[in-house]
Design a protein around this motif. Structure first.
Motif, mmCIF file in Angstrom:
data_model
loop_
_atom_site.group_PDB
_atom_site.id
_atom_site.type_symbol
_atom_site.label_atom_id
_atom_site.label_comp_id
_atom_site.label_asym_id
_atom_site.label_seq_id
_atom_site.Cartn_x
_atom_site.Cartn_y
_atom_site.Cartn_z
ATOM 1 N N LEU A 176 7.419 14.870 -1.154
ATOM 2 C CA LEU A 176 7.488 13.465 -0.868
ATOM 3 C C LEU A 176 8.537 12.822 -1.428
ATOM 4 C CD1 LEU A 176 6.088 10.941 0.809
ATOM 5 C CD2 LEU A 176 4.760 10.794 -1.109
ATOM 6 N N ALA A 177 9.366 12.114 -0.921
ATOM 7 C CA ALA A 177 10.116 11.297 -1.489
ATOM 8 C C ALA A 177 9.785 9.678 -1.499
ATOM 9 C CB ALA A 177 11.768 11.175 -0.823
ATOM 10 N N TYR A 178 9.329 9.183 -0.487
ATOM 11 C CA TYR A 178 8.838 7.775 -0.359
ATOM 12 C C TYR A 178 8.124 7.881 1.063
ATOM 13 C CZ TYR A 178 13.200 6.376 1.659
ATOM 14 O OH TYR A 178 14.201 6.001 2.579
ATOM 15 N N LEU A 179 7.234 6.652 0.984
ATOM 16 C CA LEU A 179 6.580 6.215 2.243
ATOM 17 C C LEU A 179 6.806 4.688 2.190
ATOM 18 C CD1 LEU A 179 3.178 7.849 1.925
ATOM 19 C CD2 LEU A 179 4.508 8.262 3.856
ATOM 20 N N LEU A 238 1.228 4.158 -2.579
ATOM 21 C CA LEU A 238 0.814 5.716 -2.459
ATOM 22 C C LEU A 238 1.838 6.587 -2.755
ATOM 23 C CD1 LEU A 238 -1.156 7.084 -0.800
ATOM 24 C CD2 LEU A 238 0.147 6.754 1.219
ATOM 25 N N THR A 239 3.428 6.183 -2.531
ATOM 26 C CA THR A 239 4.397 6.806 -3.070
ATOM 27 C C THR A 239 4.429 6.950 -4.604
ATOM 28 O OG1 THR A 239 5.869 5.819 -1.252
ATOM 29 C CG2 THR A 239 6.835 6.523 -3.151
ATOM 30 N N GLN A 240 4.071 5.868 -5.053
ATOM 31 C CA GLN A 240 4.212 6.040 -6.860
ATOM 32 C C GLN A 240 3.041 7.161 -7.303
ATOM 33 O OE1 GLN A 240 3.225 2.006 -8.224
ATOM 34 N NE2 GLN A 240 5.404 1.438 -7.878
ATOM 35 N N GLU A 241 1.947 7.083 -6.560
ATOM 36 C CA GLU A 241 0.864 7.802 -7.071
ATOM 37 C C GLU A 241 1.300 9.471 -6.489
ATOM 38 O OE1 GLU A 241 -2.236 9.264 -8.764
ATOM 39 O OE2 GLU A 241 -1.691 7.251 -8.864
ATOM 40 N N HIS A 242 2.053 9.578 -5.463
ATOM 41 C CA HIS A 242 2.056 10.895 -4.739
ATOM 42 C C HIS A 242 3.568 11.387 -4.616
ATOM 43 C CE1 HIS A 242 -2.134 11.600 -3.594
ATOM 44 N NE2 HIS A 242 -1.908 10.194 -3.337
ATOM 45 N N GLU A 243 4.545 10.594 -5.271
ATOM 46 C CA GLU A 243 6.051 11.110 -5.250
ATOM 47 C C GLU A 243 6.141 12.460 -5.893
ATOM 48 O OE1 GLU A 243 10.400 9.397 -6.478
ATOM 49 O OE2 GLU A 243 8.645 8.502 -7.465
ATOM 50 N N GLY A 244 6.729 13.316 -4.886
ATOM 51 C CA GLY A 244 6.949 14.911 -5.504
ATOM 52 C C GLY A 244 5.813 15.775 -5.193
ATOM 53 N N ASP A 245 4.572 15.214 -4.642
ATOM 54 C CA ASP A 245 3.427 15.948 -4.131
ATOM 55 C C ASP A 245 3.974 16.597 -2.762
ATOM 56 O OD1 ASP A 245 1.878 15.208 -6.233
ATOM 57 O OD2 ASP A 245 0.709 14.018 -5.070
ATOM 58 N N GLU A 246 3.483 17.803 -2.180
ATOM 59 C CA GLU A 246 3.881 18.356 -1.221
ATOM 60 C C GLU A 246 3.093 17.465 0.018
ATOM 61 O OE1 GLU A 246 2.921 22.375 -1.564
ATOM 62 O OE2 GLU A 246 5.050 22.826 -2.092
ATOM 63 N N VAL A 247 4.100 17.341 1.131
ATOM 64 C CA VAL A 247 3.395 16.785 2.522
ATOM 65 C C VAL A 247 3.721 17.565 3.672
ATOM 66 C CG1 VAL A 247 3.418 14.544 1.435
ATOM 67 C CG2 VAL A 247 5.290 15.204 2.685
ATOM 68 N N VAL A 291 8.834 7.605 6.814
ATOM 69 C CA VAL A 291 8.249 8.897 5.665
ATOM 70 C C VAL A 291 9.267 9.870 5.369
ATOM 71 C CG1 VAL A 291 6.529 10.853 5.801
ATOM 72 C CG2 VAL A 291 6.000 8.869 7.005
ATOM 73 N N VAL A 292 9.813 9.797 4.103
ATOM 74 C CA VAL A 292 10.826 10.580 3.579
ATOM 75 C C VAL A 292 10.285 11.703 2.674
ATOM 76 C CG1 VAL A 292 13.197 10.546 2.598
ATOM 77 C CG2 VAL A 292 12.189 8.406 3.955
ATOM 78 N N VAL A 293 10.849 12.943 3.030
ATOM 79 C CA VAL A 293 10.527 13.999 2.265
ATOM 80 C C VAL A 293 11.751 14.968 1.943
ATOM 81 C CG1 VAL A 293 8.271 14.297 3.480
ATOM 82 C CG2 VAL A 293 10.368 15.657 4.442
ATOM 83 N N GLY A 294 11.506 15.848 0.771
ATOM 84 C CA GLY A 294 12.776 16.440 0.410
ATOM 85 C C GLY A 294 13.493 15.805 -0.774
ATOM 86 N N PHE A 324 0.672 -1.162 -0.233
ATOM 87 C CA PHE A 324 0.047 0.022 0.034
ATOM 88 C C PHE A 324 1.044 1.463 -0.080
ATOM 89 C CE2 PHE A 324 -2.169 3.636 2.210
ATOM 90 C CZ PHE A 324 -2.827 3.670 1.304
ATOM 91 N N LEU A 325 1.977 1.176 0.908
ATOM 92 C CA LEU A 325 2.570 2.516 0.930
ATOM 93 C C LEU A 325 3.646 2.580 -0.330
ATOM 94 C CD1 LEU A 325 3.933 2.362 4.731
ATOM 95 C CD2 LEU A 325 2.144 3.795 3.677
ATOM 96 N N GLU A 326 3.752 1.516 -1.032
ATOM 97 C CA GLU A 326 4.692 1.638 -2.243
ATOM 98 C C GLU A 326 3.689 2.265 -3.217
ATOM 99 O OE1 GLU A 326 5.990 -1.480 -5.242
ATOM 100 O OE2 GLU A 326 6.979 -1.771 -3.450
#
Length: 121
Positions: A49-52, A20-29, A63-66, A16-18
């Motif tokens: 968002l880098a990845y969940l 979610l990452t594919q769908e939202h990578e680069g979106d702001e969190v 939860v990795v951002v930046g 699920f988190l994979e």
């Protein structure tokens, strides 16, 4: 988070988190930590968002951002021994917020802000 939330079974967390990452990578969190002991704290505000990820071996959600640029240095937030992952709404494609609760009852809320679509010429 609204009342339209779905709890995901632990066996599905990694996939699920994979997705979610594919769908939202680069979106702001925004990452908020809600702790009964320390109160509510914002850890990151509107960073890309880098990845969940869920690591079942170490029982930790990342939860990795930046990113690689100096404008957005990488921040890794770790949630040890998670016991619940709730998503609002339940679909990864439409998700607006993810609530990860750890064994001590501390909630980490990851709010997703979709990037504006850029028109194509």
């Amino acid at each position: 988070m609204t009342q339209v939330r779905e709890e995901h079974p632990q066996l599905q967390w990694r996939d699920f988190l994979e997705r979610l990452t594919q769908e939202h990578e680069g979106d702001e969190v925004t990452i908020e930590v809600l702790s009964p002991e320390f109160g509510d704290q914002e850890e990151a505000v509107r960073l890309p968002l880098a990845y969940l990820e869920y690591d079942n071996k170490d029982d930790v959600v990342f939860v990795v951002v930046g990113g690689p640029s100096t404008r957005y240095p990488t921040l890794r937030h770790m949630i040890f021994r998670p016991r619940k992952i709730l998503v609002d709404p339940p679909s990864p494609e439409a998700a607006r917020a993810v609530d990860v609760e750890d064994k001590d009852g501390i909630h980490t809320i990851v709010t997703l802000y979709r990037r504006a679509s850029t028109p194509t010429s």
